[in-house]
Design a protein around this motif. Sequence first.
Motif, PDB file in Angstrom:
ATOM      1  N   LEU A  46      53.943 -21.162  30.318  1.00 10.49           N
ATOM      2  CA  LEU A  46      55.171 -21.116  31.108  1.00 10.49           C
ATOM      3  C   LEU A  46      55.106 -22.207  32.169  1.00 10.49           C
ATOM      4  O   LEU A  46      54.456 -22.060  33.203  1.00 10.49           O
ATOM      5  CB  LEU A  46      55.317 -19.740  31.755  1.00 10.49           C
ATOM      6  CG  LEU A  46      56.479 -19.549  32.734  1.00 10.49           C
ATOM      7  CD1 LEU A  46      57.814 -19.930  32.108  1.00 10.49           C
ATOM      8  CD2 LEU A  46      56.518 -18.119  33.228  1.00 10.49           C
ATOM      9  N   ASN A  54      58.068 -25.057  32.224  1.00  4.13           N
ATOM     10  CA  ASN A  54      59.400 -25.593  32.548  1.00  4.13           C
ATOM     11  C   ASN A  54      60.522 -24.944  31.762  1.00  4.13           C
ATOM     12  O   ASN A  54      61.669 -25.349  31.885  1.00  4.13           O
ATOM     13  CB  ASN A  54      59.427 -27.111  32.296  1.00  4.13           C
ATOM     14  CG  ASN A  54      59.060 -27.468  30.869  1.00  4.13           C
ATOM     15  OD1 ASN A  54      59.579 -26.909  29.920  1.00  4.13           O
ATOM     16  ND2 ASN A  54      58.132 -28.414  30.702  1.00  4.13           N
ATOM     17  N   HIS A  55      60.212 -23.937  30.949  1.00  5.28           N
ATOM     18  CA  HIS A  55      61.209 -23.425  30.016  1.00  5.28           C
ATOM     19  C   HIS A  55      61.016 -21.935  29.800  1.00  5.28           C
ATOM     20  O   HIS A  55      59.896 -21.451  29.684  1.00  5.28           O
ATOM     21  CB  HIS A  55      61.061 -24.157  28.671  1.00  5.28           C
ATOM     22  CG  HIS A  55      61.907 -23.594  27.574  1.00  5.28           C
ATOM     23  ND1 HIS A  55      63.228 -23.918  27.422  1.00  5.28           N
ATOM     24  CD2 HIS A  55      61.619 -22.728  26.570  1.00  5.28           C
ATOM     25  CE1 HIS A  55      63.723 -23.298  26.379  1.00  5.28           C
ATOM     26  NE2 HIS A  55      62.761 -22.556  25.842  1.00  5.28           N
ATOM     27  N   LEU A  56      62.126 -21.196  29.799  1.00  2.31           N
ATOM     28  CA  LEU A  56      62.114 -19.824  29.332  1.00  2.31           C
ATOM     29  C   LEU A  56      63.428 -19.577  28.596  1.00  2.31           C
ATOM     30  O   LEU A  56      64.389 -20.322  28.753  1.00  2.31           O
ATOM     31  CB  LEU A  56      61.903 -18.819  30.466  1.00  2.31           C
ATOM     32  CG  LEU A  56      62.837 -18.837  31.680  1.00  2.31           C
ATOM     33  CD1 LEU A  56      64.088 -18.024  31.414  1.00  2.31           C
ATOM     34  CD2 LEU A  56      62.101 -18.270  32.892  1.00  2.31           C
ATOM     35  N   SER A 101      67.513 -21.148  34.475  1.00  2.00           N
ATOM     36  CA  SER A 101      66.329 -20.898  33.661  1.00  2.00           C
ATOM     37  C   SER A 101      65.237 -21.905  33.962  1.00  2.00           C
ATOM     38  O   SER A 101      64.069 -21.531  34.147  1.00  2.00           O
ATOM     39  CB  SER A 101      66.717 -20.955  32.179  1.00  2.00           C
ATOM     40  OG  SER A 101      65.571 -20.917  31.373  1.00  2.00           O
ATOM     41  N   GLU A 102      65.591 -23.194  34.037  1.00  2.00           N
ATOM     42  CA  GLU A 102      64.585 -24.220  34.300  1.00  2.00           C
ATOM     43  C   GLU A 102      63.978 -24.051  35.685  1.00  2.00           C
ATOM     44  O   GLU A 102      62.754 -24.144  35.861  1.00  2.00           O
ATOM     45  CB  GLU A 102      65.203 -25.606  34.158  1.00  2.00           C
ATOM     46  CG  GLU A 102      64.204 -26.724  34.402  1.00  2.00           C
ATOM     47  CD  GLU A 102      64.802 -28.108  34.197  1.00  2.00           C
ATOM     48  OE1 GLU A 102      64.242 -29.068  34.759  1.00  2.00           O
ATOM     49  OE2 GLU A 102      65.815 -28.217  33.486  1.00  2.00           O
ATOM     50  N   ALA A 142      61.714 -21.007  35.656  1.00  3.68           N
ATOM     51  CA  ALA A 142      60.487 -21.270  34.914  1.00  3.68           C
ATOM     52  C   ALA A 142      59.498 -22.052  35.759  1.00  3.68           C
ATOM     53  O   ALA A 142      58.299 -21.733  35.795  1.00  3.68           O
ATOM     54  CB  ALA A 142      60.815 -22.022  33.628  1.00  3.68           C
ATOM     55  N   ARG A 143      59.961 -23.090  36.437  1.00  2.00           N
ATOM     56  CA  ARG A 143      59.057 -23.897  37.254  1.00  2.00           C
ATOM     57  C   ARG A 143      58.519 -23.102  38.439  1.00  2.00           C
ATOM     58  O   ARG A 143      57.374 -23.273  38.839  1.00  2.00           O
ATOM     59  CB  ARG A 143      59.763 -25.175  37.698  1.00  2.00           C
ATOM     60  CG  ARG A 143      60.052 -26.118  36.527  1.00  2.00           C
ATOM     61  CD  ARG A 143      60.432 -27.515  36.981  1.00  2.00           C
ATOM     62  NE  ARG A 143      60.603 -28.404  35.852  1.00  2.00           N
ATOM     63  CZ  ARG A 143      59.623 -29.032  35.220  1.00  2.00           C
ATOM     64  NH1 ARG A 143      58.370 -28.864  35.614  1.00  2.00           N
ATOM     65  NH2 ARG A 143      59.866 -29.829  34.191  1.00  2.00           N
ATOM     66  N   SER A 196      55.874 -20.843  37.013  1.00  8.33           N
ATOM     67  CA  SER A 196      54.692 -21.580  36.572  1.00  8.33           C
ATOM     68  C   SER A 196      53.751 -21.864  37.724  1.00  8.33           C
ATOM     69  O   SER A 196      52.536 -21.960  37.527  1.00  8.33           O
ATOM     70  CB  SER A 196      55.114 -22.892  35.902  1.00  8.33           C
ATOM     71  OG  SER A 196      55.503 -23.866  36.860  1.00  8.33           O
ATOM     72  N   ASN A 248      51.800 -18.060  32.369  1.00  7.53           N
ATOM     73  CA  ASN A 248      51.721 -19.153  33.337  1.00  7.53           C
ATOM     74  C   ASN A 248      50.248 -19.549  33.516  1.00  7.53           C
ATOM     75  O   ASN A 248      49.341 -18.848  33.057  1.00  7.53           O
ATOM     76  CB  ASN A 248      52.405 -18.780  34.658  1.00  7.53           C
ATOM     77  CG  ASN A 248      51.669 -17.727  35.465  1.00  7.53           C
ATOM     78  OD1 ASN A 248      50.687 -17.143  35.020  1.00  7.53           O
ATOM     79  ND2 ASN A 248      52.161 -17.466  36.671  1.00  7.53           N
ATOM     80  N   GLN A 255      55.685 -27.751  26.809  1.00  3.40           N
ATOM     81  CA  GLN A 255      55.041 -27.085  27.950  1.00  3.40           C
ATOM     82  C   GLN A 255      53.740 -26.472  27.443  1.00  3.40           C
ATOM     83  O   GLN A 255      53.683 -25.334  27.022  1.00  3.40           O
ATOM     84  CB  GLN A 255      55.959 -26.058  28.609  1.00  3.40           C
ATOM     85  CG  GLN A 255      56.575 -24.999  27.730  1.00  3.40           C
ATOM     86  CD  GLN A 255      57.323 -23.974  28.563  1.00  3.40           C
ATOM     87  OE1 GLN A 255      57.499 -24.081  29.791  1.00  3.40           O
ATOM     88  NE2 GLN A 255      57.782 -22.927  27.919  1.00  3.40           N
TER      89      GLN A 255
END
Length: 268
Positions: free
Chosen positions: A160, A162-164, A174-175, A178-179, A182, A207, A234
């Motif tokens: 995990l 940059n994306h979910l 979402s981005e 995700a970050r 992470s 993550n 990722q």
Amino acid sequence: MQETREDEVAALLANANWYHAFEVLPGIRTPGRFQVDARWVFDERFKLPADLSGKRALDIGALDGPYTFELEARGAAVTAVDIQHPDHTGFNTAKRLRGSQARYIQGDVYDLPRLLPDQTFDLITFFGVWYHLKNPVLAFERINTVLAEGGYLLFEGEALLNHLEHSTVPPAESEALARQLSRSPLPLSLFYAGPYKGDLYNWTVPNPACVMAWLEATGFEWIMDGVWDDPPNQRLYGIARKGGAVPVDNPVWTPDELAASRGRTTHP
């Protein structure tokens, strides 16, 4: 005679089921879907020595074998493990073309103690597997049982970063989410009961803190890590060592190299 050999190689390549595209012989690549340069990965990402003579290596999730055969090319005695039959993938074709002595065992990571009774390895690669597992912690425990004291685990997988994927979260949010997740020091993992990146068998996306917790909980010391973080990629990779002091009898890495590797960490 040369044309006959070239025709034979071409026919063998065409008739095998390849996932990885890799250099199976000098100047000859398999027609797979996923490009792999195992030599570069070991040299640049993991700083693996070119000479592994006398080492016992285990390649978990070998599939058609790009990492298996590169480890063997460096002098290691290699065992490959995968749930696929080696005739269903290109493994046996590559083994035949290369004149390889690598051993292949069909089975899954959870069953390593039974598959490899009373056997241990100096070096284990575990690439592209954990996110296909419903119980990755058990997998790391099983890996620990077949790793020699002071041995090294090289790992890589979906993380995990940059994306979910979730139907209720807009793409822009979402981005950002995700970050944020992470970088959390909390060990968190996504779990997908449905498709993730189009695959029904991608279950677990942790993550970085979660991967570190998995390793620590299963008897490993985290040595070095890095990320491949250009969307949609990722991936998290790294090196862990089974507990105990760095072995002084022909170690894979010297203590100075291990100390230097900590300075290459890119994990936020």
